[in-house]
Design a protein around this motif. Structure first.
Motif, mmCIF file in Angstrom:
data_model
loop_
_atom_site.group_PDB
_atom_site.id
_atom_site.type_symbol
_atom_site.label_atom_id
_atom_site.label_comp_id
_atom_site.label_asym_id
_atom_site.label_seq_id
_atom_site.Cartn_x
_atom_site.Cartn_y
_atom_site.Cartn_z
ATOM 1 N N ARG A 57 0.841 -1.194 0.000
ATOM 2 C CA ARG A 57 0.000 0.000 0.000
ATOM 3 C C ARG A 57 0.876 1.243 0.000
ATOM 4 O O ARG A 57 1.886 1.315 0.706
ATOM 5 N N VAL A 58 0.475 2.231 -0.774
ATOM 6 C CA VAL A 58 1.114 3.543 -0.749
ATOM 7 C C VAL A 58 0.020 4.585 -0.570
ATOM 8 O O VAL A 58 -1.112 4.404 -1.017
ATOM 9 N N SER A 84 16.303 4.527 -6.737
ATOM 10 C CA SER A 84 16.325 4.575 -8.203
ATOM 11 C C SER A 84 14.943 4.244 -8.782
ATOM 12 O O SER A 84 14.523 4.854 -9.770
ATOM 13 N N GLU A 85 14.235 3.312 -8.168
ATOM 14 C CA GLU A 85 12.904 2.979 -8.676
ATOM 15 C C GLU A 85 11.906 4.091 -8.367
ATOM 16 O O GLU A 85 11.004 4.365 -9.159
ATOM 17 N N LYS A 86 12.092 4.779 -7.242
ATOM 18 C CA LYS A 86 11.234 5.928 -6.935
ATOM 19 C C LYS A 86 11.452 7.032 -7.960
ATOM 20 O O LYS A 86 10.497 7.665 -8.416
ATOM 21 N N GLN A 87 12.703 7.251 -8.334
ATOM 22 C CA GLN A 87 12.991 8.275 -9.332
ATOM 23 C C GLN A 87 12.406 7.896 -10.690
ATOM 24 O O GLN A 87 11.916 8.749 -11.429
ATOM 25 N N GLU A 88 12.424 6.615 -11.007
ATOM 26 C CA GLU A 88 11.835 6.137 -12.261
ATOM 27 C C GLU A 88 10.320 6.347 -12.259
ATOM 28 O O GLU A 88 9.744 6.796 -13.253
ATOM 29 N N LEU A 89 9.673 6.030 -11.140
ATOM 30 C CA LEU A 89 8.233 6.251 -11.022
ATOM 31 C C LEU A 89 7.902 7.739 -11.102
ATOM 32 O O LEU A 89 6.930 8.129 -11.757
ATOM 33 N N ALA A 90 8.706 8.566 -10.443
ATOM 34 C CA ALA A 90 8.480 10.015 -10.475
ATOM 35 C C ALA A 90 8.596 10.551 -11.895
ATOM 36 O O ALA A 90 7.818 11.414 -12.310
ATOM 37 N N ILE A 121 -0.911 5.279 -12.506
ATOM 38 C CA ILE A 121 0.480 4.859 -12.724
ATOM 39 C C ILE A 121 0.924 3.882 -11.643
ATOM 40 O O ILE A 121 1.576 2.875 -11.924
ATOM 41 N N LEU A 122 0.563 4.159 -10.399
ATOM 42 C CA LEU A 122 0.946 3.270 -9.300
ATOM 43 C C LEU A 122 0.236 1.920 -9.399
ATOM 44 O O LEU A 122 0.823 0.881 -9.090
ATOM 45 N N THR A 123 -1.005 1.915 -9.854
ATOM 46 C CA THR A 123 -1.724 0.652 -10.035
ATOM 47 C C THR A 123 -1.060 -0.180 -11.121
ATOM 48 O O THR A 123 -0.914 -1.397 -10.983
ATOM 49 N N ASP A 124 -0.642 0.469 -12.211
ATOM 50 C CA ASP A 124 0.057 -0.242 -13.286
ATOM 51 C C ASP A 124 1.390 -0.813 -12.809
ATOM 52 O O ASP A 124 1.827 -1.849 -13.299
ATOM 53 N N ALA A 125 2.028 -0.141 -11.855
ATOM 54 C CA ALA A 125 3.310 -0.606 -11.323
ATOM 55 C C ALA A 125 3.144 -1.705 -10.281
ATOM 56 O O ALA A 125 4.143 -2.243 -9.808
ATOM 57 N N GLY A 126 1.893 -2.028 -9.897
ATOM 58 C CA GLY A 126 1.654 -3.122 -8.970
ATOM 59 C C GLY A 126 1.425 -2.710 -7.541
ATOM 60 O O GLY A 126 1.335 -3.550 -6.658
ATOM 61 N N PHE A 127 1.314 -1.407 -7.272
ATOM 62 C CA PHE A 127 1.069 -0.939 -5.916
ATOM 63 C C PHE A 127 -0.431 -0.845 -5.661
ATOM 64 O O PHE A 127 -1.240 -0.883 -6.594
ATOM 65 N N ASN A 128 -0.793 -0.711 -4.384
ATOM 66 C CA ASN A 128 -2.175 -0.510 -3.990
ATOM 67 C C ASN A 128 -2.310 0.914 -3.467
ATOM 68 O O ASN A 128 -2.159 1.165 -2.274
ATOM 69 N N PRO A 129 -2.609 1.880 -4.351
ATOM 70 C CA PRO A 129 -2.669 3.287 -3.905
ATOM 71 C C PRO A 129 -3.954 3.593 -3.157
ATOM 72 O O PRO A 129 -5.033 3.114 -3.517
ATOM 73 N N VAL A 130 -3.815 4.385 -2.090
ATOM 74 C CA VAL A 130 -4.953 4.759 -1.251
ATOM 75 C C VAL A 130 -4.894 6.258 -1.037
ATOM 76 O O VAL A 130 -3.838 6.800 -0.695
ATOM 77 N N PHE A 131 -6.035 6.951 -1.250
ATOM 78 C CA PHE A 131 -6.088 8.384 -0.981
ATOM 79 C C PHE A 131 -6.197 8.585 0.511
ATOM 80 O O PHE A 131 -7.008 7.951 1.185
ATOM 81 N N SER A 132 -5.373 9.474 1.057
ATOM 82 C CA SER A 132 -5.438 9.741 2.494
ATOM 83 C C SER A 132 -5.209 11.228 2.714
ATOM 84 O O SER A 132 -4.639 11.918 1.871
ATOM 85 N N GLY A 133 -5.634 11.709 3.849
ATOM 86 C CA GLY A 133 -5.461 13.124 4.162
ATOM 87 C C GLY A 133 -6.407 13.994 3.375
ATOM 88 O O GLY A 133 -7.469 13.587 2.939
ATOM 89 N N GLY A 134 -6.031 15.277 3.169
ATOM 90 C CA GLY A 134 -6.896 16.238 2.492
ATOM 91 C C GLY A 134 -6.613 16.248 1.075
ATOM 92 O O GLY A 134 -7.129 16.704 0.178
#
Length: 134
Positions: A57-58, A84-90, A121-134
């Motif tokens: 989860r991210v 390095s993978e974070k920079q690639e995703l960014a 983009i995060l879903t395509d990369a295999g992560f489980n993105p969750v909206f949080s905060g404002g």
């Protein structure tokens, strides 16, 4: 007044450089290298060669504090992922959203409220993105 020195060139001759690999011939028979080097990074696939869709989860947060009222999309809480993978995703996110962004303190910051594009983009990369905060 200084004169320009004329450069003398020899036509038909190339400068002779020492052969860097000439000393290897004197060593005799060297062992062969690996037959199939294969991919050097296999972080995006599971053990069976299939794409890893369970990377954790991210959190995706929209923030405006200390930014002059401008919204910034922040992706944080990555587990088991290197810089390095974070920079690639960014880079993928910046290109898809058409905005600027960076990686700071282990979080990806994208300019503007681009939560939906970042989620895709995060879903395509295999992560489980969750909206949080404002």
């Amino acid at each position: 007044m200084s004169r320009k020195k004329s450069k003398t060139t020899r036509f038909g001759e190339e400068p002779q450089a020492p052969n860097a690999f000439g000393a290897l011939d004197a060593l005799g028979k060297l062992p062969e290298g690996p037959e199939d080097p294969g991919p050097s990074v296999v972080a995006k696939t599971s053990g069976r060669g299939q794409k890893n869709t369970q990377r954790g989860r991210v959190d995706i947060v929209r923030q405006t504090a200390h930014r002059g009222g401008k919204a910034v999309t922040i992706v944080k809480n990555f587990t088991g992922i290197g810089l390095s993978e974070k920079q690639e995703l960014a880079k993928k996110m910046r290109k898809a959203c058409g905005v600027g962004g960076t990686v700071k303190d282990g979080c990806i910051e994208i300019q503007g409220d681009k939560r939906e594009e970042v989620k895709r983009i995060l879903t395509d990369a295999g992560f489980n993105p969750v909206f949080s905060g404002g």
